[in-house]
Design an enzyme around this catalytic site. Structure first.
Site, PDB file in Angstrom:
ATOM      1  N   THR A 148       0.823  -1.212   0.000  1.00 29.63           N
ATOM      2  CA  THR A 148       0.000   0.000   0.000  1.00 29.63           C
ATOM      3  C   THR A 148       0.852   1.254   0.000  1.00 29.63           C
ATOM      4  O   THR A 148       0.501   2.267  -0.601  1.00 29.63           O
ATOM      5  CB  THR A 148      -0.926  -0.019   1.237  1.00 29.63           C
ATOM      6  N   ASP A 172       1.981  -6.397  -4.618  1.00 29.12           N
ATOM      7  CA  ASP A 172       1.136  -6.473  -3.428  1.00 29.12           C
ATOM      8  C   ASP A 172       1.684  -7.659  -2.635  1.00 29.12           C
ATOM      9  O   ASP A 172       2.012  -8.691  -3.213  1.00 29.12           O
ATOM     10  CB  ASP A 172      -0.309  -6.741  -3.847  1.00 29.12           C
ATOM     11  N   SER A 173       1.796  -7.521  -1.333  1.00 24.73           N
ATOM     12  CA  SER A 173       2.489  -8.576  -0.578  1.00 24.73           C
ATOM     13  C   SER A 173       1.716  -9.892  -0.531  1.00 24.73           C
ATOM     14  O   SER A 173       2.247 -10.907  -0.099  1.00 24.73           O
ATOM     15  CB  SER A 173       2.861  -8.110   0.830  1.00 24.73           C
ATOM     16  N   SER A 174       0.469  -9.901  -1.015  1.00 24.46           N
ATOM     17  CA  SER A 174      -0.249 -11.179  -1.120  1.00 24.46           C
ATOM     18  C   SER A 174       0.416 -12.069  -2.171  1.00 24.46           C
ATOM     19  O   SER A 174       0.196 -13.273  -2.194  1.00 24.46           O
ATOM     20  CB  SER A 174      -1.707 -10.942  -1.512  1.00 24.46           C
ATOM     21  N   THR A 225       2.763 -10.301  14.190  1.00 26.52           N
ATOM     22  CA  THR A 225       1.572 -10.781  13.513  1.00 26.52           C
ATOM     23  C   THR A 225       0.796  -9.541  13.074  1.00 26.52           C
ATOM     24  O   THR A 225       0.727  -8.583  13.842  1.00 26.52           O
ATOM     25  CB  THR A 225       0.688 -11.565  14.529  1.00 26.52           C
ATOM     26  N   GLN A 273      -3.613 -21.972  18.872  1.00 26.09           N
ATOM     27  CA  GLN A 273      -4.425 -20.997  18.135  1.00 26.09           C
ATOM     28  C   GLN A 273      -4.540 -19.680  18.901  1.00 26.09           C
ATOM     29  O   GLN A 273      -4.968 -18.667  18.347  1.00 26.09           O
ATOM     30  CB  GLN A 273      -5.831 -21.552  17.894  1.00 26.09           C
ATOM     31  N   CYS A 274      -4.181 -19.678  20.189  1.00 27.78           N
ATOM     32  CA  CYS A 274      -4.237 -18.437  20.969  1.00 27.78           C
ATOM     33  C   CYS A 274      -3.130 -17.500  20.479  1.00 27.78           C
ATOM     34  O   CYS A 274      -2.059 -17.938  20.091  1.00 27.78           O
ATOM     35  CB  CYS A 274      -4.005 -18.711  22.451  1.00 27.78           C
TER      36      CYS A 274
HETATM   37  N1  ASP Z   1      -2.471  -5.601   0.213  1.00 25.62           N
HETATM   38  C1  ASP Z   1      -1.424  -4.726   0.699  1.00 25.62           C
HETATM   39  C2  ASP Z   1      -0.130  -5.528   0.744  1.00 25.62           C
HETATM   40  O1  ASP Z   1       0.084  -6.263   1.660  1.00 25.62           O
HETATM   41  C3  ASP Z   1      -1.774  -4.200   2.037  1.00 25.62           C
HETATM   42  C4  ASP Z   1      -0.746  -3.266   2.658  1.00 25.62           C
HETATM   43  O2  ASP Z   1       0.296  -2.988   2.148  1.00 25.62           O
HETATM   44  O3  ASP Z   1      -1.039  -2.774   3.745  1.00 25.62           O
HETATM   45  O4  ASP Z   1       0.661  -5.435  -0.152  1.00 25.62           O
END
Ligand code: ASP
Length: 345
Positions: free
Chosen positions: A15, A59-61, A167, A279-280
């Site tokens: 972003t 995008d980091s996805s 996280t 999972q906690c």
């Molecule tokens: N979808 C974006 C990413 O991780 C979200 C961000 O940068 O905050 O690349």
């Protein structure tokens, strides 16, 4: 606080490097030239900042292990020329990348500070500038002629975290990250306050060692009441599977059903490594505390202590890549705190 002279700013995307597409209104990456136009302050930090843009920005996805290798290699290749590194990265998988880099950059003695932003750099209320400028200051900070924070970190809003403890906790707030099981390394207010007792300082001056062998044959099996035998067996029988992160209840507990025990036992007997991760968000796994986790011990499951999912997934990929078929070595290192990623008491 003294300042070191040179920081390498590695732009990877996220972003922080996005703007609205006039045609669709959707956020998409902008080029490095425009990014610099939005942030002229970079030139007035009192630090020499050189930029290394990845091409293309992502995008980091879309992050995957070859991206980590490229990032680690970039730091390794430029290591002697800079006093610190700032990595601009999307927030979605920043904790995975920071964790991966903490394992890949062995004997690190300089700061590698990940940051990003929740709002694109071009927007009025963007958190991009503060995050980036403070990250640069931290990457350049020294004390007694040595780097202040010689670790892979995440800096966000006002807090510096150990990267492999973080996280992403919030999709909207500027305070987007948490480190539930380890205290902050620094807090940024009027001054940047460092907490040396939480920071790891290397004892000897070993040269940086790069590890880029990664094995992706890792899966996550998250338990829930009602999970079926078919689901569990499907995951444990994925072709070429090497390791599973078993996300359990509470302090590491799982159903006591016999089919579940048998499925795990048969997987560990086939050489699949299974790590118990709670999972906690906070606290640690305590194998054997309840009968419901004693079964897991008997099935050959290994404790993940208080590690995050991000850190255990990347640690497994690194260990399996590095130590190949030596399952005993991998297991030994899973029970070892390699770079501050977990607490073993
Ligand atoms: N979808 C974006 C990413 O991780 C979200 C961000 O940068 O905050 O690349």
């Amino acid at each position: 606080m003294g300042k070191l002279n040179a920081v390498l700013l590695i732009f990877t995307g996220g972003t922080i490097s996005m703007a609205e597409d006039p045609a669709t209104g959707a956020l998409r990456p902008i080029d490095f030239q425009r990014l610099q136009e939005y942030m002229p302050e970079i030139r007035s930090t009192g630090v020499r900042v050189d930029c290394y843009p990845f091409d293309p920005f992502i995008d980091s996805s879309d992050v995957h292990p070859p991206f980590w290798c490229k990032l680690a290699q970039t730091i390794y290749d430029n290591y002697d020329n800079y006093d610190g590194f700032v990595v601009l990265h999307g927030t979605d998988t920043m904790s995975f990348s920071a964790s991966a880099l903490s394992f890949m950059l062995d004997n690190l003695s300089k700061p590698v500070i990940f940051t990003g932003s929740q709002l694109p750099v071009g927007m009025m209320r963007s958190d991009a500038k503060e995050n980036l400028l403070t990250a640069i200051e931290i990457a350049a900070a020294e004390y007694n002629g040595k780097p202040r924070v010689p670790e892979v970190c995440v800096f966000f809003e006002d807090t510096l975290f150990r990267g492999n403890r973080t996280t992403k906790k919030n999709t909207e707030h500027f305070s987007a990250f948490a480190s539930y099981n380890y205290p902050p390394l620094a807090k940024a207010g009027v001054h940047i306050k460092f907490f040396p007792s939480s920071i790891h300082y290397p004892e000897d001056d070993k040269p940086l060692k790069l590890h880029t062998m990664v094995d992706q044959n890792v899966a996550i099996l998250k338990l829930f009441p009602g999970i079926t035998e078919h689901t569990v067996n499907s995951i444990l029988n994925i072709p070429n599977l090497r390791a599973v992160v078993l996300e359990t209840f509470g302090s590491g507990n799982a159903p006591r059903r016999i089919w579940f025990y048998k499925a795990l036992k048969s997987a560990t007997e086939r050489g699949i490594i299974i790590v118990n991760k709670t999972q906690c968000s906070s606290g640690a796994v305590e194998m054997g505390r309840y009968e419901t986790s004693l079964n897991l011990l008997n099935a050959g499951v290994i404790s993940g202590y208080d590690i995050t999912t991000e850190a255990i997934v990347t640690k497994l990929m690194y260990l399996l890549g590095e130590y190949g078929d030596n399952v005993d070595k991998v297991k030994e290192l899973l029970n070892t705190n390699i770079c501050g990623e977990m607490t073993i008491e």
